[in-house]
Design an enzyme around this catalytic site. Structure first.
Site, mmCIF file in Angstrom:
data_model
loop_
_atom_site.group_PDB
_atom_site.id
_atom_site.type_symbol
_atom_site.label_atom_id
_atom_site.label_comp_id
_atom_site.label_asym_id
_atom_site.label_seq_id
_atom_site.Cartn_x
_atom_site.Cartn_y
_atom_site.Cartn_z
ATOM 1 N N LYS A 173 0.869 -1.022 0.071
ATOM 2 C CA LYS A 173 0.076 -0.070 0.024
ATOM 3 C C LYS A 173 0.915 1.267 0.101
ATOM 4 O O LYS A 173 2.142 1.148 0.391
ATOM 5 C CB LYS A 173 -0.943 -0.075 1.283
ATOM 6 C CG LYS A 173 -1.911 -1.159 1.324
ATOM 7 C CD LYS A 173 -2.807 -1.123 2.310
ATOM 8 C CE LYS A 173 -3.919 -2.122 2.335
ATOM 9 N NZ LYS A 173 -4.837 -2.121 3.518
ATOM 10 N N TYR A 205 -12.056 -3.039 -4.298
ATOM 11 C CA TYR A 205 -12.892 -3.606 -2.916
ATOM 12 C C TYR A 205 -14.167 -3.908 -3.302
ATOM 13 O O TYR A 205 -14.958 -3.060 -3.977
ATOM 14 C CB TYR A 205 -12.417 -2.924 -1.770
ATOM 15 C CG TYR A 205 -11.239 -2.774 -1.227
ATOM 16 C CD1 TYR A 205 -10.604 -3.723 -0.276
ATOM 17 C CD2 TYR A 205 -10.173 -1.778 -1.728
ATOM 18 C CE1 TYR A 205 -9.458 -3.768 0.189
ATOM 19 C CE2 TYR A 205 -8.901 -1.578 -1.387
ATOM 20 C CZ TYR A 205 -8.384 -2.661 -0.231
ATOM 21 O OH TYR A 205 -7.067 -2.565 -0.079
ATOM 22 N N ASN A 225 -1.974 0.022 7.092
ATOM 23 C CA ASN A 225 -1.569 -1.328 7.691
ATOM 24 C C ASN A 225 -0.390 -2.056 6.471
ATOM 25 O O ASN A 225 -0.540 -3.215 6.649
ATOM 26 C CB ASN A 225 -2.659 -2.464 7.887
ATOM 27 C CG ASN A 225 -3.559 -2.462 6.929
ATOM 28 O OD1 ASN A 225 -3.550 -1.929 5.608
ATOM 29 N ND2 ASN A 225 -4.626 -3.127 7.170
ATOM 30 N N GLU A 255 -8.957 -11.239 -7.777
ATOM 31 C CA GLU A 255 -8.185 -10.098 -7.564
ATOM 32 C C GLU A 255 -6.883 -10.049 -8.590
ATOM 33 O O GLU A 255 -6.490 -8.925 -8.971
ATOM 34 C CB GLU A 255 -7.618 -9.933 -6.056
ATOM 35 C CG GLU A 255 -8.853 -9.620 -5.074
ATOM 36 C CD GLU A 255 -8.239 -9.599 -3.549
ATOM 37 O OE1 GLU A 255 -7.087 -9.785 -3.470
ATOM 38 O OE2 GLU A 255 -9.136 -9.125 -2.788
HETATM 39 N N1 UDP Z 1 -9.869 -1.258 7.639
HETATM 40 C C1 UDP Z 1 -9.696 -0.379 8.652
HETATM 41 N N2 UDP Z 1 -10.533 -0.931 9.691
HETATM 42 C C2 UDP Z 1 -11.241 -1.818 9.920
HETATM 43 C C3 UDP Z 1 -11.557 -2.755 8.833
HETATM 44 C C4 UDP Z 1 -10.754 -2.398 7.550
HETATM 45 O O1 UDP Z 1 -8.963 0.572 8.561
HETATM 46 O O2 UDP Z 1 -11.602 -2.038 11.004
HETATM 47 C C5 UDP Z 1 -9.345 -0.841 6.347
HETATM 48 C C6 UDP Z 1 -7.845 -1.520 6.465
HETATM 49 O O3 UDP Z 1 -6.831 -0.727 5.738
HETATM 50 C C7 UDP Z 1 -7.829 -2.851 5.890
HETATM 51 C C8 UDP Z 1 -8.788 -2.630 4.617
HETATM 52 O O4 UDP Z 1 -9.536 -1.567 5.056
HETATM 53 O O5 UDP Z 1 -6.673 -3.447 5.308
HETATM 54 C C9 UDP Z 1 -9.757 -3.790 4.287
HETATM 55 O O6 UDP Z 1 -10.473 -4.546 5.130
HETATM 56 P P1 UDP Z 1 -10.328 -6.035 5.256
HETATM 57 O O7 UDP Z 1 -11.407 -6.158 6.234
HETATM 58 O O8 UDP Z 1 -10.473 -6.465 4.144
HETATM 59 O O9 UDP Z 1 -8.963 -6.145 6.137
HETATM 60 P P2 UDP Z 1 -7.708 -6.874 5.556
HETATM 61 O O10 UDP Z 1 -8.173 -8.116 4.765
HETATM 62 O O11 UDP Z 1 -7.013 -6.035 4.705
HETATM 63 O O12 UDP Z 1 -6.873 -7.334 6.940
#
Ligand code: UDP
Ligand code: MG
Length: 183
Positions: free
Chosen positions: A11, A51, A157, A171
């Site tokens: 990212k 997304y 993250n 994806e």
């Molecule tokens: N995200 C966030 N807070 C949350 C859930 C999601 O900031 O509680 C953001 C974060 O950058 C995350 C992205 O949205 O990586 C996509 O969410 P996902 O639930 O798919 O999390 P991931 O699979 O990346 O762990």
């Protein structure tokens, strides 16, 4: 077939902090092979489409944030104006578009035994503050949902990783043409 392909995105914060080599080397050292790789400046439309917009995805992202708020003692209504999981998911998605288009990203396909599950394990849970040491999110970031909310943004993250083999397929097809993914 346990040999899988998965999509990983470094990212904008990973690129801006000069962590591209460091993060890629973790995947390589674990034994995963890079079979496609490119740097992209994504448009808001691309991230919006990348997304999912399904209620299921929005609810799952929303629930994740609501759970983190609960653990951190934050009132979601006071902080973001709602405690409805799908509505929270919509807010996350809007901020995600801003985050993912704030700078260049590096998109890649990794291949190996159980690649989807193993990459998720190396990356760690969504919020760096609760990601264990040894994971990429735990080792290279100290961000958390309360700090992110304070600054009106999503959690930074560093890495995106597909969360199931079927999502991985979608994806990979989203970012790469068939002939761009090497065997
Ligand atoms: N995200 C966030 N807070 C949350 C859930 C999601 O900031 O509680 C953001 C974060 O950058 C995350 C992205 O949205 O990586 C996509 O969410 P996902 O639930 O798919 O999390 P991931 O699979 O990346 O762990
Ligand atoms: Mg995800």
């Amino acid at each position: 077939m346990p040999v899988e392909k998965t999509l990983v995105i470094l990212k904008p914060d990973a690129v801006a902090r000069g962590l591209v080599g460091e993060i890629i080397s973790r995947f390589e050292k674990a034994g995963l092979k890079i079979v496609a790789l490119k740097m992209v400046k994504a448009s808001p439309e691309e991230i919006e489409r990348f997304y999912p917009s399904s209620e299921e995805w929005l609810r799952s992202a929303g629930q994740k944030l609501l759970k983190a708020y609960q653990e951190l003692g934050i009132d979601p209504r006071a902080k973001i104006g709602t405690d409805d999981p799908v509505e929270v998911g919509r807010i996350i998605k809007r901020s995600l578009v801003k985050y993912m288009t704030s700078g260049p990203i590096v998109v890649m396909v990794l291949k190996g035994n159980r690649a989807v599950e193993i990459v998720r394990k190396l990356v760690g849970p969504t919020s760096p503050h609760s990601a264990p040491p040894g994971t990429i999110r735990g080792d290279y970031s100290i961000d958390s949902p309360d700090l992110a909310a304070e600054e009106g943004r999503v959690v930074f993250n560093l890495v995106h990783a597909s969360d199931s083999p079927s999502e991985a397929e979608r994806e990979i097809r989203f970012w790469f043409r068939e002939e761009e993914v090497l065997e």
